[in-house]
Write a protein that holds these residues in place. Structure first.
Motif, PDB file in Angstrom:
ATOM      1  N   SER B  97       0.809  -1.220   0.000  1.00 39.53           N
ATOM      2  CA  SER B  97       0.000   0.000   0.000  1.00 39.53           C
ATOM      3  C   SER B  97       0.840   1.267   0.000  1.00 39.53           C
ATOM      4  N   GLN B  98       2.142   1.142   0.259  1.00 37.01           N
ATOM      5  CA  GLN B  98       3.003   2.327   0.176  1.00 37.01           C
ATOM      6  C   GLN B  98       3.563   2.511  -1.235  1.00 37.01           C
ATOM      7  N   HIS B  99       3.344   1.519  -2.091  1.00 34.10           N
ATOM      8  CA  HIS B  99       3.873   1.613  -3.462  1.00 34.10           C
ATOM      9  C   HIS B  99       2.758   1.715  -4.492  1.00 34.10           C
ATOM     10  N   LEU B 100       1.695   0.935  -4.291  1.00 34.47           N
ATOM     11  CA  LEU B 100       0.606   0.939  -5.254  1.00 34.47           C
ATOM     12  C   LEU B 100      -0.043   2.322  -5.249  1.00 34.47           C
ATOM     13  N   THR B 101      -0.273   2.880  -6.437  1.00 28.14           N
ATOM     14  CA  THR B 101      -0.986   4.154  -6.460  1.00 28.14           C
ATOM     15  C   THR B 101      -2.481   3.893  -6.272  1.00 28.14           C
ATOM     16  N   PHE B 102      -3.177   4.975  -5.956  1.00 29.63           N
ATOM     17  CA  PHE B 102      -4.631   4.902  -5.833  1.00 29.63           C
ATOM     18  C   PHE B 102      -5.230   4.310  -7.110  1.00 29.63           C
ATOM     19  N   HIS B 105      -4.533   0.520  -7.596  1.00 32.02           N
ATOM     20  CA  HIS B 105      -5.404  -0.263  -6.725  1.00 32.02           C
ATOM     21  C   HIS B 105      -6.805  -0.374  -7.313  1.00 32.02           C
TER      22      HIS B 105
END
Lengths: 355, 355
Positions: B97-102, B105
């Motif tokens: 969740s710190q790498h995947l962009t909004f 996701h």
């Protein structure tokens, strides 16, 4: 301020009260700030730049049109973004959904009361960046010229016995001697069978007589980037090497002829693929990409990008053929779309044989 | 495979069937793949690497323990991730969740039926990376040594009339001559009043006699990074320059003494701040950061990081004083935590006066 005014118009169209800008290139484009950490909060009558103590002096110097809002150790950047959204009374606030991470979005929403609505926006600033202003074209022309002159100097030094890595270092050093800040990306030098790796970085492989060598190089200065590819042969090209290079060149020329206002990105891409329809190992990547503050930016010459080309866009054209265990060919130019057709900004010798 | 086994144990603890890994450094750490685009899908009995045609040969060569799942032009990477989650029958799947962009996701969730649950995870692989394996320590030691030797060579050439930028270029060129791939980050050379910019990049400013100069430099090789800072004075240091440099050095030594197993990151940070309590312009940034496949990684020597230090961690220690309109001092070492206390990996002359 033309850029801010254009962005504010887009916000009005989308019924947004404001936008949180988190992408470093977009921050640079709008404010002038070149640092790696800081955010913008932009509203109809506010333009604020938020940062921590490491960047205050730089923000004041580089972004004079923006009001500096300092964050502190006990008062992180996201808490400050939330505070500014509340203080400015923004109710519908856009965020950059292609840049904000899932976690950052969670952090921002949990620091806000339910009332302000966060709205995912994609490419609002990128859409402004897609057509280059005349000053930006000059910056792109300048870095493309540096890279081309560097290639021509280094080209003369390529000979059997050098490592791929040596060629890359020579190029990057020459970029700097000619006034660039450095390479725009990790220089690709891929000799012999390594040429079949479209993204093979320069390795310790020693260049041999007879090798075909893909050299994909760019320089950067003032935040702008260049991107050029040449494929050369060390010694006398074999008939098959010459045939493949010529096939790629013809695909490039045929598709480049379509790079003018009114055509679409996917039509240019299609033309190059048609030209290589008889080649088993034609490239699987896109034909090209916009270039500016980022090496890869919109538009993309690909089957799924239907952007209409406009005067002022700068886009690469880079078809290739990659034959596993044999080698690869890629040729790449940066093309400025003008009212009268394509103008090639890159310059580097087209002569194939070296050494 | 020790790394994969450790990760699978974490997944079991968290009742996750699998993990989608999207951070390039985490992908490199787990699989060996060094390219810039590709994802991993890891489950109890599966280890897959997903990529497009540009990277297939490289993935096969670099990540032999992973099964290559090719994506295609009409079949993007996110659709393929969703397909593999379904094909492997994963029900609770972690994402970074710190790498995947909004946006990423959103794209992944909308490509999945409601049944598999996407679970936000933070730092699962980063937690493994926080303690370095002996081979990693050797790689860090090697790049720190290259950077230190480069500094000592270039130091001798620093004299009035050179631009900050010239010093940076000389350093980066020397890193390469000594076997590094290049600089670990944009080299900072900040002379005179520019030293008060903690992140001031090398500019065209000409170095003058009497200038205090902050040089923050690192080399990279095999994916690992070094990070060292020295502050020098061109000519004879004034009493105030010497006093400030000495104050920073004492804060560094006092806090470095605490860098041993059993202490916590925030305690080390506190010790340095206490040592500089009487200085109006003491640094506002963190005291240090882990370093490895990234220049900045966990743990952070900061008031909010309570990580207990363990043998095998490698962390910088970099206090500073920044006086607006006068200049700055920062001193930085990379420290390996060992059973018997701190071991400094960086090496570069401590002599202050040059020129």
């Amino acid at each position: 301020m033309r850029r801010l005014a254009a962005l504010r118009q887009r916000l009005l169209d989308l019924e947004l009260d404001g936008l949180v800008v988190t992408s470093p290139e977009n921050i640079r484009y709008l404010s002038g700030f070149t640092g790696s950490l800081g955010y913008l909060v932009i509203a109809g009558d506010a333009a604020e730049i938020l940062g921590d103590s490491r960047y205050w002096l730089q923000m004041e110097a580089e972004a004079p049109a923006f009001r500096l809002m300092p964050s502190g150790p006990s008062h992180g950047l996201w808490a400050l973004v939330a505070e500014r959204i509340k203080a400015l009374g923004l109710r519908r606030v856009g965020f950059e959904s292609q840049h904000l991470t899932f976690d950052q979005h969670q952090r921002l929403s949990s620091a806000l009361p339910p009332e302000p609505t966060l709205v995912a926006t994609a490419s609002l600033v990128e859409e402004l960046r897609i057509v280059k202003e005349p000053e930006e074209v000059e910056l792109l022309r300048a870095v493309a010229s540096i890279a081309g002159r560097a290639f021509d100097r280094v080209r003369a030094a390529i000979r059997p016995g050098l490592r791929e890595r040596d060629v890359a270092f020579l190029l990057e050093q020459t970029f700097r001697e000619l006034g660039a800040d450095g390479p725009a990306f990790e220089t690709i030098v891929a000799a012999g069978e390594r040429g079949a790796l479209p993204h093979g970085r320069a390795s310790d492989r020693v260049i041999q007589r007879g090798d075909m060598v893909v050299v994909d190089f760019g320089a950067t200065a003032a935040g702008y980037h260049s991107d050029t590819t040449r494929t050369i042969v060390v010694g006398e090209p074999t008939p098959e090497q010459a045939r493949v290079i010529e096939a790629v060149r013809q695909a490039q020329l045929a598709s480049m002829a379509l790079m003018k206002p009114g055509e679409t990105a996917d039509a240019v891409d299609r033309r190059a693929r048609e030209a290589l329809a008889g080649e088993e190992h034609a490239y699987g990547h896109g034909l090209g990409h916009g270039i500016g503050l980022q090496v890869h930016e919109r538009p993309y010459l690909s089957p799924t990008d239907h952007t209409a080309l406009r005067t002022g866009m700068v886009i690469t054209n880079e078809p290739g053929i990659y034959v596993p265990d044999w080698g690869g060919v890629r040729l790449e130019e940066m093309v400025l779309i003008t009212d009268t057709g394509p103008e090639v900004l890159t310059s580097a010798s087209w002569e194939i044989g070296v050494g």
